[in-house]
Design an enzyme around this catalytic site. Structure first.
Site, PDB file in Angstrom:
ATOM      1  N   HIS A 607      72.464   8.254  51.586  1.00  0.00           N
ATOM      2  CA  HIS A 607      72.245   9.709  51.721  1.00  0.00           C
ATOM      3  C   HIS A 607      72.951  10.485  50.600  1.00  0.00           C
ATOM      4  O   HIS A 607      73.337  11.638  50.799  1.00  0.00           O
ATOM      5  CB  HIS A 607      72.734  10.218  53.086  1.00  0.00           C
ATOM      6  CG  HIS A 607      72.198   9.447  54.236  1.00  0.00           C
ATOM      7  ND1 HIS A 607      70.921   9.619  54.720  1.00  0.00           N
ATOM      8  CD2 HIS A 607      72.771   8.460  54.998  1.00  0.00           C
ATOM      9  CE1 HIS A 607      70.728   8.789  55.735  1.00  0.00           C
ATOM     10  NE2 HIS A 607      71.830   8.072  55.924  1.00  0.00           N
ATOM     11  N   SER A 728      70.868  20.959  24.167  1.00  0.00           N
ATOM     12  CA  SER A 728      70.186  22.165  24.638  1.00  0.00           C
ATOM     13  C   SER A 728      69.914  23.082  23.457  1.00  0.00           C
ATOM     14  O   SER A 728      70.708  23.170  22.522  1.00  0.00           O
ATOM     15  CB  SER A 728      71.070  22.897  25.656  1.00  0.00           C
ATOM     16  OG  SER A 728      70.607  24.212  25.873  1.00  0.00           O
ATOM     17  N   LYS A 734      75.839  21.049  25.880  1.00  0.00           N
ATOM     18  CA  LYS A 734      75.040  20.187  26.744  1.00  0.00           C
ATOM     19  C   LYS A 734      74.799  18.815  26.129  1.00  0.00           C
ATOM     20  O   LYS A 734      74.638  18.661  24.932  1.00  0.00           O
ATOM     21  CB  LYS A 734      73.686  20.841  27.045  1.00  0.00           C
ATOM     22  CG  LYS A 734      73.763  22.061  27.934  1.00  0.00           C
ATOM     23  CD  LYS A 734      74.287  21.750  29.330  1.00  0.00           C
ATOM     24  CE  LYS A 734      73.359  20.865  30.103  1.00  0.00           C
ATOM     25  NZ  LYS A 734      72.039  21.472  30.346  1.00  0.00           N
ATOM     26  N   GLU A 741      65.369  11.284  32.649  1.00  0.00           N
ATOM     27  CA  GLU A 741      64.613  12.310  33.359  1.00  0.00           C
ATOM     28  C   GLU A 741      63.108  12.173  33.101  1.00  0.00           C
ATOM     29  O   GLU A 741      62.291  12.320  34.008  1.00  0.00           O
ATOM     30  CB  GLU A 741      65.106  13.693  32.942  1.00  0.00           C
ATOM     31  CG  GLU A 741      66.520  13.999  33.430  1.00  0.00           C
ATOM     32  CD  GLU A 741      67.065  15.307  32.861  1.00  0.00           C
ATOM     33  OE1 GLU A 741      66.324  15.982  32.124  1.00  0.00           O
ATOM     34  OE2 GLU A 741      68.224  15.640  33.141  1.00  0.00           O
TER      35      GLU A 741
END
Length: 925
Positions: A607, A728, A734, A741
């Site tokens: 979880h 970024s 970043k 992804e």
């Protein structure tokens, strides 16, 4: 008394040069210095010295192996030098260096002549004497074998007469070798029809008996030169031998050719060049990534001339020196790694990468998300590029209609122009369309837009419009089936011969034309046209253009319905096998990372909540085992596709006597169709592949999700390499795990491909419907998507840096050992439900006090329950927890080692199956 005349002889230690040395002394009164130059050949110095002594020659041995590799083999590699496209210049590279050393010895010894043992038919006489002329034009040149037309039989007899020992091999063959390769000629090889006897080979295994399992190596290049193998830096000679040993073990590197000798005769030559051919293949492939287009094209044109000049003995000439300088000047950017796979006489490049590559995924990709190519710029480029052809076409069209004007068509972007005409073939009448005679001797009708009508056009008064043709055409995406269509067509031609529908000569003509077409497709030079409906009609058109009515016979007893299904099945066998190998490789990468971190501990999660401590290796293997199942599923999908539909026709079979089972065996498939209607309408095999691919994509997505979480600041367990992360456009700090992804996102795309095909299939009546044309794009898209995702994720896994200290800190935080505490009570006799309840109360109380298990002393534990025992604190560490979980498949170090053994065995078996699953041995489209 006059001083003795001295001659320096280029000495190989073999039959011809040993006899030449003795002949010069006996017949011409020369004192001979036999100069043996070591260029990496195998030298039995004791035997060579015995032959030199018998020849009454002074032996001088010069060690020049490293110099030969550096000054001659490496420039040849940079030039991808292959004489007549096949021969990697073994002897012709060594002769200029040997000549240099002979001249040096001659001058040092005060010799007045140079000598060689070449015949009048060979190339080496030219190479030696041309080099001698460039290096020592003042010295006399002696060539006893040529000048006295000494035959091989006479040389053998002279050796026996003078007690010069020669090898059994030399009695049959003439052999020359150096570190770059081995040449064999004479004896039984002089009959071009005879297969080379097994005893002619020494460096390469018979491909038929070579190992069944492929072997891969990675060669690293700097400045166009190889510097290491599998990460181990090696000197030139050692590197060549290392690559040659691997390639030769797998039967790669044999060249059997009839070549054009410099003296004007053709000669059958046999070469063993495993390292040379493998390194040239790797170097050429790396150049394709790193050389600018115009430099690459110009260099490729000069490579043939470079090899010719070297073959012709012009190494020491000014032109070849200039060409070497040019080749060297192109190599500064040729740096990176190339992965080679050897198997059963083949060598394939299976991967390449370079920090200096001009390949830019953001320009090359067709994925909308990553594409930064501005497609709008292409229109103006194409119109300017095609302007000369449009002008030419307009002139020819006007000449045909009598206007005589040469005004080109308007170039306004606002004007809707019809499709441009296809120029006629060279030698055709201007403005005439290509024509193929029909059986009645009449040219076929043309389409409304001027092209040839399709095969099925007899039913119609006119051909399809350009709009209809554009909408129904599948050539844009099905041309990747071309190699398989060539194979299927070749098998069908054999079937037509056996049925008496093609003569032997016609069949050979078709097979020859198909071989040409296949080679053009592989080289990227095949002439596709806008009027080809699909890959099948394109290849059939090519046969008709080459063979006329013979080519038109090939479609007998065949429909595009059974042909397209056959092609797609053949493609799927290879595609599934390729993806299976890639999935196994990713699993292997995970296993390697697991081995690197045998003791690292991190929290396991349920979880997305910290649950129990586990080994990092255990977690990584939890991703590897599903990938092994994926590889197995894909291979089962490949096996399920190995049924040939060829012979089913449009749906009902054929009245012509074919043997589909025989055709299936020719195609390397397990069997033929059982029902012809089912054969042309079945796409279960495609759905199975997409289903297996979807499950693989799900597993890749789950691995990617873990990597995204682990690389976040909140977790901080792993850090992707710079090459696998992005930044970024707005936030300078970043560091995004975009690779993971995108892999996660592409899982939905592959699922969409499965849904698209399943939806297209669900309502189709039997047998064939044009809806089935929609089977290819989902298949190809899923294949390409998975290929990119597997490669990107494997690279990311290999480049990860794990923060094992942070992992350990997270595993020791909080109450992750609560289950261990409950199981201590169970082992002491308490029912688990009670143990669970008591442990839960302890956790709640400690949590309310802001404490953890580490804050509880022995007295307090005893207060909770005497069953905890005095050593309860010893079990409440992450290390103790993982050590005690020894159940098979658990997270203990012993269990994880056993899992690694099991996984490796499974991956080995999968790779063996994948290596033999495909029927097509070329590169995957």
């Amino acid at each position: 008394m006059s001083a003795p005349r001295r001659a320096a002889l280029a000495y190989s230690g073999g039959l011809d040069t040993s006899v030449s040395a003795r002949w010069l002394r006996e017949e011409a009164g020369w004192d001979v210095i036999a100069v043996l130059v070591d260029v990496g050949q195998e030298i039995d110095l004791e035997s060579v010295r015995a032959r030199a002594d018998a020849a009454e020659a002074e032996l001088v041995v010069v060690d020049a192996a490293e110099e030969y590799a550096t000054r001659f083999c490496w420039p040849a590699l940079q030039a991808n030098a292959l004489y007549e496209g096949q021969y990697p210049l073994v002897s012709s590279l060594a002769r200029p260096l040997i000549a240099e050393q002979v001249v040096a010895v001659a001058r040092q010894a005060g010799a007045s002549a140079l000598a060689h043992g070449c015949t009048g038919k060979g190339n080496d006489q030219v190479r030696f004497e041309t080099s001698f002329a460039a290096l020592a034009p003042e010295l006399e040149v002696l060539a006893p074998v040529r000048e006295h037309a000494m035959s091989r039989e006479e040389a053998v007899a002279r050796a026996a007469e003078w007690n010069i020992p020669i090898t059994a091999e030399a009695k049959v063959y003439s052999v020359d070798e150096n570190v770059w390769g081995r040449t064999i000629e004479c004896g039984p090889l002089e009959d071009p029809w005879q297969e080379p006897p097994a005893d002619a080979f020494a460096w390469t295994a018979d491909p038929l008996t070579a190992p069944d399992r492929p072997e891969e190596i990675v060669v690293a290049f700097e400045g166009g030169l190889p510097v290491s193998v599998d990460g181990t830096p090696l000197g030139p000679v050692e590197l060549i031998r290392r690559v040659g040993a691997v390639a030769g073990r797998h039967g790669f590197g044999r060249v059997d050719m009839v070549e054009n000798r410099l003296v004007g005769i053709k000669s059958r030559e046999l070469y063993e060049v495993p390292a040379a051919l493998a390194l040239i293949a790797a170097h050429r492939d790396l150049e394709s990534m790193t050389l600018e287009r115009e430099v690459a094209h110009e260099k490729a044109g000069l490579e043939r001339r470079w090899a010719e000049l070297a073959y012709y003995g012009q190494w020491h000439g000014p032109l070849h020196a200039s060409m070497r300088a040019f080749m060297a000047s192109t190599q500064s950017s040729v740096a990176g790694e190339v992965r080679l796979r050897f198997h059963k006489g083949s060598c394939r490049v299976t991967g390449r990468r370079s920090d200096l590559a001009l390949y830019d995924l953001s320009l090359a990709t067709y994925d909308a998300g990553g594409d930064r190519f501005d497609h709008r710029h292409a229109e103006g480029f194409v119109r300017l590029w095609s302007l000369p052809l449009r002008t030419w076409a307009a002139r020819n069209a006007n000449a045909a209609d009598g206007t005589g004007t040469t005004t080109p068509p308007a170039a306004s972007e606002d004007e809707a122009s019809p499709p441009e005409a296809v120029p006629p073939a060279v030698g055709a009448t201007p403005a005439a369309s290509p024509q193929v005679s029909s059986a009645a001797g009449q040219p076929p009708a043309t389409m409304g837009d001027g092209g040839l009508r399709p095969l099925w056009s007899g039913r119609f008064g006119q051909g399809p419009s350009s709009g209809t043709l554009a909408f129904t055409s599948s050539l844009a995406f099905d041309r990747r089936l071309a190699p398989y269509d060539v194979r299927a067509t070749a098998a069908h031609a054999e079937a037509l011969r056996e049925a008496g529908l093609l003569s032997g000569d016609e069949t050979e003509a078709v097979l020859g034309a198909l071989e040409e077409v296949g080679a053009e497709i592989a080289a990227g030079t095949f002439a596709w046209t806008d009027q080809d409906e699909d890959v099948h009609s394109a290849i059939e058109r090519a046969l008709i253009e080459r063979l006329g009515s013979t080519g038109a016979r090939i479609h007998a007893a065949r429909s595009r319905n059974d042909l397209v299904a056959t092609d797609l099945r053949l493609w799927r066998v290879d595609a599934a096998s390729g993806r299976a190998r890639a999935a196994a490789d990713l699993a292997e990468s995970l296993a390697e990372r697991a081995e690197e971190h045998p003791d690292a501990i991190l929290p396991g999660y349920t979880h997305v909540q910290r649950a129990q401590p586990v080994l990092l290796a255990h977690h990584l293997l939890a991703h590897a085992f599903p990938l092994a199942r994926d590889a197995d599923r894909l291979l089962r999908a490949a096996a399920g596709a190995a049924t040939s539909p060829l012979g089913a026709g449009a749906l009902a079979g054929s009245t012509l006597e074919l043997a589909p089972e025989v055709t299936a065996r020719r195609l390397g498939m397990a069997g033929a169709f059982e029902n012809s209607i089912d054969a042309v309408s079945d796409r279960d095999f495609a759905l199975e592949l997409l289903s297996a691919g979807t499950i693989l994509a799900v597993h890749l997505s789950r691995l990617a999700e873990d990597l995204v979480l682990w690389s976040s600041q909140e977790f901080g367990f792993a850090r992707p390499a710079d090459a696998d992360a992005t930044g970024s456009s707005m936030m300078p700090q970043k560091r995004n795990p975009d690779v993971a992804e995108l892999v996660r996102g592409k899982a939905g795309r592959v699922l969409g491909d499965l849904v698209a095909l399943a939806t297209a299939m669900k309502g189709l009546p039997l047998a064939y419907d044009r809806d089935l044309q929609e089977d290819k794009e989902p298949l190809f898209d899923a294949h390409d998507t998975l290929a990119g995702a597997l490669a990107a994720l494997a690279a990311m896994v290999r480049g990860l840096t794990f923060d094992t200290e942070r992992m350990r800190a997270a595993a020791g935080d909080g109450f992750l050992l609560a289950t261990d505490l409950a199981e201590r009570l169970v082992s002491a006799g308490m029912p688990f439900r009670d143990a669970h309840h008591l442990t839960g109360r302890i956790v709640a109380e400690l949590e309310g006090d802001g404490r953890t298990f580490a804050d509880v002393d022995a007295a307090e534990w005893a207060g909770w329950s005497e069953l905890f025992g005095p050593d309860v604190a010893a079990i409440l560490t992450p290390e103790a927890s993982v050590r005690r979980r020894t159940t098979p498949g658990g997270t203990s170090p012993e269990s994880v080692v056993a899992q690694l053994v099991t996984l490796r065995e499974r991956l080995g078996a999968l790779r063996e199956r994948a290596g033999g699953a495909g029927s097509y041995t070329g590169p995957l489209p």
